[in-house]
Write an enzyme that holds these catalytic residues in place. Structure first.
Site, PDB file in Angstrom:
ATOM      1  CE  LYS A  50      -3.676  51.919 -19.486  1.00 30.90           C
ATOM      2  NZ  LYS A  50      -2.603  50.922 -19.230  1.00 30.90           N
TER       3      LYS A  50
ATOM      4  CG  ASP B 155       0.796  51.778 -19.969  1.00 33.82           C
ATOM      5  OD1 ASP B 155       1.592  51.239 -20.760  1.00 33.82           O
ATOM      6  OD2 ASP B 155       0.160  51.144 -19.090  1.00 33.82           O
TER       7      ASP B 155
ATOM      8  CD  GLU C  11       2.857  51.981 -16.767  1.00 29.13           C
ATOM      9  OE1 GLU C  11       2.263  50.933 -17.070  1.00 29.13           O
ATOM     10  OE2 GLU C  11       2.401  52.808 -15.969  1.00 29.13           O
TER      11      GLU C  11
ATOM     12  CG  ASP D  75       3.004  47.224 -16.849  1.00 22.79           C
ATOM     13  OD1 ASP D  75       3.029  46.173 -16.183  1.00 22.79           O
ATOM     14  OD2 ASP D  75       1.952  47.876 -16.979  1.00 22.79           O
TER      15      ASP D  75
ATOM     16  CE  LYS E 255      -0.017  47.026 -14.222  1.00 20.42           C
ATOM     17  NZ  LYS E 255      -0.317  46.971 -15.650  1.00 20.42           N
TER      18      LYS E 255
HETATM   19 MG   LIG Z   1       1.114  49.545 -17.970  1.00 17.90          MG
END
Ligand SMILES: [Mg+2]
Length: 402
Positions: free
Chosen positions: A199, A227, A253, A278, A302
């Site tokens: 992240k 991401d 991402e 995303d 997702k």
């Molecule tokens: Mg993501």
């Protein structure tokens, strides 16, 4: 040689499921006699539950300390039960446990008395709810797919024609100092992980230092994904990704804000690192727009954004037609919702990346059966009908039905 259903499940090591299985099997035989077209939804049970995380999880959108989810049990008149879970994530999906519960009551009234096997029609009927509460629609969709699989006697991924019962998930490291992220990554790689997701997304220079520290800690053979969770501006994203090129980043991402498709395309045009959409991608229609805009290289699907298994598979099909590969990711689901995601991965050839690690942040695992995960993140789906998952009866007993 014939083996009883109960014996088969015991051989596989599913003690609790084995005790439930004869009932489920009897229910399937009952459907066979009465006709699948006559199966009806008798009731929908709703439960709210919270699972604290082992430690605060930090991403560019904020810090998270618990999963606040909803369990859906769709009960049919034959005795078959379908399970689903919503894991709303407010800064991304815009819905919450409270809004999910409110909407779930309406969905319950809409689908009661209808045939649960008509998943396509039922999801179309509750379709407009996806725009405000995609997570709870996902829970209903996976419960209906669970019933469909149980009625067919097949795991969902086999029902969808897939054969990838085993695959690898990455593990995600929350945003922290470069040193701490490198130490965490090193630990995961020592356990056998081959794919690490980091992240980033607040400060491009510090983010590049994070990636550098982790790359130096894990060596060149581990794939690193990052991401930014919409955290960079377009110029920041181009600057950061150019700076990260030498650390061999597999893909990035959502570098920029979700609604800026033109910005995403501008980053893609200038970035040496492939771009994965995303937060810009919820539904199949978003996938269509992103494909037309040539705004990204990959999709992160997702279930909580797409409204379940059905739409996730539709997105994968659109990507396949555009010669694109996908990842299936997660919010903060337990192994119930994650197992539904794993069925989607296992069912589609062009889903080659998986990020189904939310359970590793949870203080408890209230799920029995479902996807099995080894310490290196290798996921294996059980050869059981439907999702092949159940909620621990002791955990369920403690929840208040809504
Ligand atoms: Mg993501």
């Amino acid at each position: 040689m014939t083996i009883s259903r109960k014996g088969f499940l015991k051989v596989l090591g599913f003690g609790i499921l084995a005790t439930h299985a004869p009932r489920s099997w009897a229910a399937a035989e009952k459907i066979e006699k009465s006709g699948a077209g006559k199966l009806r939804i008798k009731d929908v049970e709703l439960y709210a539950f919270d699972i604290p995380l082992t430690e605060p999880f930090r991403v560019s959108l904020g810090v998270f300390t618990a999963a606040n989810d909803v369990l859906v049990r769709v009960v049919t008149d034959s005795g078959l039960v379908g399970l689903g879970e919503s894991s709303p994530f407010l800064p991304i999906t815009g819905d919450t446990q409270d809004t999910n519960l409110m909407v779930a009551r309406s969905i319950r009234e809409m689908i009661k008395g209808k045939n649960p096997l008509a998943v396509d029609a039922l999801i179309a009927e509750i379709g407009h709810i996806i725009y405000s509460n995609p997570s709870i629609v996902a829970a209903f969709d996976m419960a209906l797919m669970d019933i469909l699989g149980k009625a067919a006697g097949l795991p969902i991924f086999r029902l969808l024609g897939g054969d990838k019962e085993t695959f690898e998930s990455d593990v995600t490291i929350g945003m922290d100092t470069p040193e701490k992220m490198a130490a965490s990554a090193g630990g995961h790689v020592a356990r056998g992980y081959k794919n690490i997701k980091l992240k980033v997304g607040l400060d491009p220079d510090l983010d590049a230092e994070r990636v550098q520290a982790v790359r130096e800690a894990v060596g060149k053979d581990v794939s690193l994904r990052i991401d930014a969770n919409q955290g960079w501006t377009v110029p920041q994203a181009i600057y950061a990704l150019r700076k990260m090129e030498r650390f061999n980043v597999q893909f990035a991402e959502q570098p920029v804000v979700a609604w800026d498709f033109a910005g995403l395309k501008a980053v893609r045009n200038e970035s040496p690192v492939p771009i994965c959409a995303d937060e810009a991608l919820f539904l199949p229609q978003d996938a269509m727009k992103l494909i037309k805009a040539e705004a990204c290289d990959y999709f992160n699907i997702k279930l909580m954004k797409a409204g379940g298994i059905t739409n996730s598979v539709r997105i994968a099909h659109l990507a396949d037609a555009a010669n694109m590969r996908c990842m299936v990711g997660c919010m903060l689901e337990t192994r119930l919702g994650l197992t539904a995601g794993a069925h989607v991965v296992a069912s589609q050839r062009n889903i080659t990346f998986a990020d189904l690690d939310a359970y590793t942040f949870h203080t408890i695992d209230p799920i029995v059966g479902g996807m099995m995960v080894n310490q290196a993140g290798k996921i294996t789906l059980p050869e059981l009908p439907g999702l092949g998952v159940d909620v621990d009866p002791m955990f369920l007993k403690k929840l208040k039905r809504i």
